[in-house]
Design a protein around this motif. Structure first.
Motif, short mmCIF file in Angstrom:
data_model
loop_
_atom_site.label_atom_id
_atom_site.label_comp_id
_atom_site.label_asym_id
_atom_site.label_seq_id
_atom_site.Cartn_x
_atom_site.Cartn_y
_atom_site.Cartn_z
N GLU A 113 0.83 -1.21 0.00
CA GLU A 113 0.00 0.00 0.00
C GLU A 113 0.86 1.26 0.00
O GLU A 113 0.53 2.26 -0.67
CB GLU A 113 -0.92 -0.01 1.21
N THR A 114 1.97 1.22 0.73
CA THR A 114 2.86 2.38 0.79
C THR A 114 3.54 2.61 -0.55
O THR A 114 3.69 3.76 -1.00
CB THR A 114 3.90 2.19 1.90
N VAL A 115 3.97 1.53 -1.20
CA VAL A 115 4.59 1.66 -2.52
C VAL A 115 3.60 2.28 -3.51
O VAL A 115 3.96 3.17 -4.30
CB VAL A 115 5.10 0.29 -3.02
N ALA A 116 2.35 1.84 -3.46
CA ALA A 116 1.34 2.42 -4.35
C ALA A 116 1.13 3.90 -4.03
O ALA A 116 1.00 4.73 -4.96
CB ALA A 116 0.03 1.65 -4.20
N ALA A 117 1.12 4.26 -2.75
CA ALA A 117 0.95 5.67 -2.38
C ALA A 117 2.15 6.50 -2.82
O ALA A 117 1.99 7.64 -3.29
CB ALA A 117 0.75 5.78 -0.87
N TYR A 118 3.36 5.95 -2.66
CA TYR A 118 4.55 6.67 -3.08
C TYR A 118 4.60 6.83 -4.60
O TYR A 118 5.12 7.83 -5.11
CB TYR A 118 5.80 5.95 -2.59
N ALA A 119 4.06 5.84 -5.29
CA ALA A 119 4.00 5.96 -6.76
C ALA A 119 3.08 7.11 -7.15
O ALA A 119 3.38 7.88 -8.09
CB ALA A 119 3.52 4.64 -7.37
N ARG A 120 1.97 7.27 -6.44
CA ARG A 120 1.07 8.40 -6.73
C ARG A 120 1.75 9.73 -6.38
O ARG A 120 1.63 10.72 -7.11
CB ARG A 120 -0.23 8.24 -5.94
N SER A 121 2.48 9.74 -5.28
CA SER A 121 3.20 10.96 -4.91
C SER A 121 4.27 11.29 -5.95
O SER A 121 4.48 12.47 -6.30
CB SER A 121 3.84 10.79 -3.52
N MET A 122 4.95 10.27 -6.44
CA MET A 122 5.98 10.50 -7.45
C MET A 122 5.38 11.04 -8.74
O MET A 122 5.98 11.88 -9.43
CB MET A 122 6.72 9.19 -7.72
N GLN A 123 4.17 10.61 -9.07
CA GLN A 123 3.50 11.14 -10.26
C GLN A 123 3.14 12.61 -10.08
O GLN A 123 3.25 13.41 -11.01
CB GLN A 123 2.25 10.31 -10.56
N ILE A 124 2.75 12.95 -8.85
CA ILE A 124 2.45 14.36 -8.56
C ILE A 124 3.70 15.21 -8.75
O ILE A 124 3.67 16.30 -9.36
CB ILE A 124 1.90 14.51 -7.12
N VAL A 125 4.84 14.71 -8.25
CA VAL A 125 6.10 15.44 -8.41
C VAL A 125 6.49 15.54 -9.87
O VAL A 125 6.96 16.59 -10.35
CB VAL A 125 7.21 14.76 -7.59
#
Length: 521
Positions: free
Chosen positions: A208-220
């Motif tokens: 779940e954290t990896v998926a959340a970090y992937a979304r954060s990375m897309q925002i960046v």
């Protein structure tokens, strides 16, 4: 001789037992009415009562209180396939066989012999040219013998009976060791299973954290494409993303090790065990410790230590018995004849019968040293018994403290998780509008992940603490048959008072008998 035979039964019945009679020494300190780390106990349960070891009782399916069918099915396989348990079970059977071997010394031993022999002269061989001449002897004689002997040591001083007493207590200690090994295997299985299920939860958290970090990375990435932020933010997001992925991959090692440990405990090769990943649904039971004095009734290791004291005490009597002469009755009859047909004729019989006396007259102090060594060994078992009791109370207090404090810690940690997740959400929203740098997002995300990891660790510690408390209390106690000493020292399955003393008085039923377990989430 007739007078001797008539006196033998009376001598055996009234014969003394050399050495001290066993009386269980008290513990180093008497149990209090309540555990230090437990809630106060009131009412009838708080009344102190003398404890009696109950080393052969069934420990009960205490693991069912966790409400997991997979754990229930695995625990049921321990009695069937656990190899360490088979070692202790074989040791118990060996101890039982030793008792029967000791008991045989109380009865006469009869042995028989028989032989046939042909003797003579002749059989000379001579050769002259091509002619071979054989000259046979004129003298040939056969000899046949048979006979039987009886040997019986009269246990006037009780040395043999002390040996039986000691080995009977040792067999009861082996039975307690078997119960303790079973309880330890059950606890080890439970803790390994808890670790495996928490590993599943930790893996799910990483996913779940990896998926959340992937979304954060897309925002960046969107911010970089729009020229709002530099690529440093993107590099930070990627580093955090890949680091968490590495943790996700590494968690597979922990799960594999737990699964392999479970396979060993149920007596199978790791390739034969496959436990599907699942979200933890384990209920964390709250175990009530009850009255401290009952701990002596429920701990198999305490019962084993107490039985070893009894065995060591009996060995003192065995050592003292060596000072006294051994009185035995011997008899023999034999037949000697030149022909098999006349072998058993009364005229060819040779017989003897009579008592024998044998004792040590001078040994340079060897027997005294043996007695001194036996007494020292007994003193060591007393110290071991008392240390086992003190260690048991320490383990219970430790587990009670963990059970009580971990509940409070989990409550506080859940609040910390909620706060860290809220901080993570706010920081990410503020980053989108450009009010905070991305380092703030990284810090709040790392804090939130660490808080979740700590919560899972606390959850695992609560599960392990509850299992350790059950183990420290001796498992779920219930009334069952106990191995008891028979009048001649053997073991039989019965349900009398526990065998702590040679002739214990009737004891009231212990209260409470079973630790109270209540389920909490």
């Amino acid at each position: 001789m007739k007078r001797i035979a008539a006196l033998l039964p009376a001598v055996l019945v009234s014969g003394c037992l050399v050495g001290p009679n066993y009386v269980r020494p008290p513990p180093a300190t008497l149990p209090t009415q309540a555990y230090k780390e437990a809630e106060p106990v009131t009412g009838a349960a708080a009344v102190f009562q003398p404890a009696q070891p109950r080393d052969g009782v069934d420990r009960g399916p205490w693991w069912q209180s966790y409400g997991d069918p997979v754990l229930d099915s695995l625990a049921a396989q321990i009695d069937v396939s656990n190899q360490n348990l088979k070692v202790f079970e074989a040791g118990y059977r060996r101890a039982r066989a030793l008792i029967r071997q000791d008991q045989s010394a109380l009865f006469p031993t009869i042995s028989g012999t028989g032989a046939a022999q042909q003797a003579g002269t002749g059989g000379l061989r001579g050769t002259t040219g091509t002619t071979t001449t054989i000259t046979r002897g004129d003298s040939s004689q056969g000899q046949y013998t048979t006979g039987a002997t009886l040997a019986w040591e009269i246990d006037i001083w009780g040395r043999l009976r002390r040996q039986i007493e000691g080995d009977s207590a040792a067999a009861q200690a082996s039975d307690a060791d078997l119960a303790n090994a079973r309880l330890s295997a059950q606890t080890d299985l439970a803790t390994s299973y808890f670790g495996l299920r928490i590993s599943d939860d930790r893996k799910r958290l990483y996913e779940e954290t990896v998926a959340a970090y992937a979304r954060s990375m897309q925002i960046v990435q969107n911010q970089v494409d729009a020229g709002i932020v530099s690529r440093v933010d993107l590099a930070q997001a990627q580093a955090q993303y890949e680091q968490t992925r590495a943790q996700l991959v590494g968690e597979a090692i922990n799960r594999a090790l737990f699964e392999h440990a479970i396979a060993l405990l149920v007596g199978k090769a790791p390739a034969e065990i496959g436990i599907e990943p699942s979200r933890t649904q384990l209920t964390v039971p709250t175990v009530e410790a009850g009255v401290p004095s009952t701990l002596l009734e429920r701990r198999p290791d305490i019962a084993g230590a107490e039985r070893r004291m009894a065995s060591a005490n009996a060995q003192i009597g065995v050592a003292i018995g060596a000072f006294y002469p051994q009185i035995s009755l011997g008899a023999s009859i034999g037949f000697l004849a030149g022909g098999l047909g006349s072998l058993l004729q009364i005229g060819n019989a040779v017989w003897s019968v009579g008592p024998q006396l044998a004792g040590t007259l001078l040994d340079g102090g060897a027997l005294s040293a043996q007695v001194e060594g036996a007494r020292a060994n007994y003193d060591a078992t007393v110290a071991t018994y008392r240390l086992t009791i003190l260690t048991a109370f320490q383990q219970v207090e430790d587990a009670l403290a963990q059970q009580r404090i971990l509940v409070q810690q989990e409550k506080v940690q859940r609040a910390a998780v909620a706060a860290s997740r809220e901080a993570e959400r706010l920081s990410l929203n503020q980053y989108r509008v450009g009010t905070v740098p991305y380092t703030t997002v990284v810090q709040t995300q790392a804090t939130a992940l660490a808080a979740e990891q700590t919560l899972l660790t606390i959850r695992l510690n609560r599960l392990i603490a509850s299992a350790n408390l059950v183990k420290a209390l001796g498992g779920g106690w219930q009334q069952a048959d106990l191995p008891a000493v028979t009048p001649i020292g053997g073991l039989k399955r019965a349900n009398p008072a526990p065998p702590a003393l040679p002739t214990p008085p009737p004891q009231p039923a212990p209260s409470p008998a079973v630790p109270t377990v209540s389920a909490t989430r």
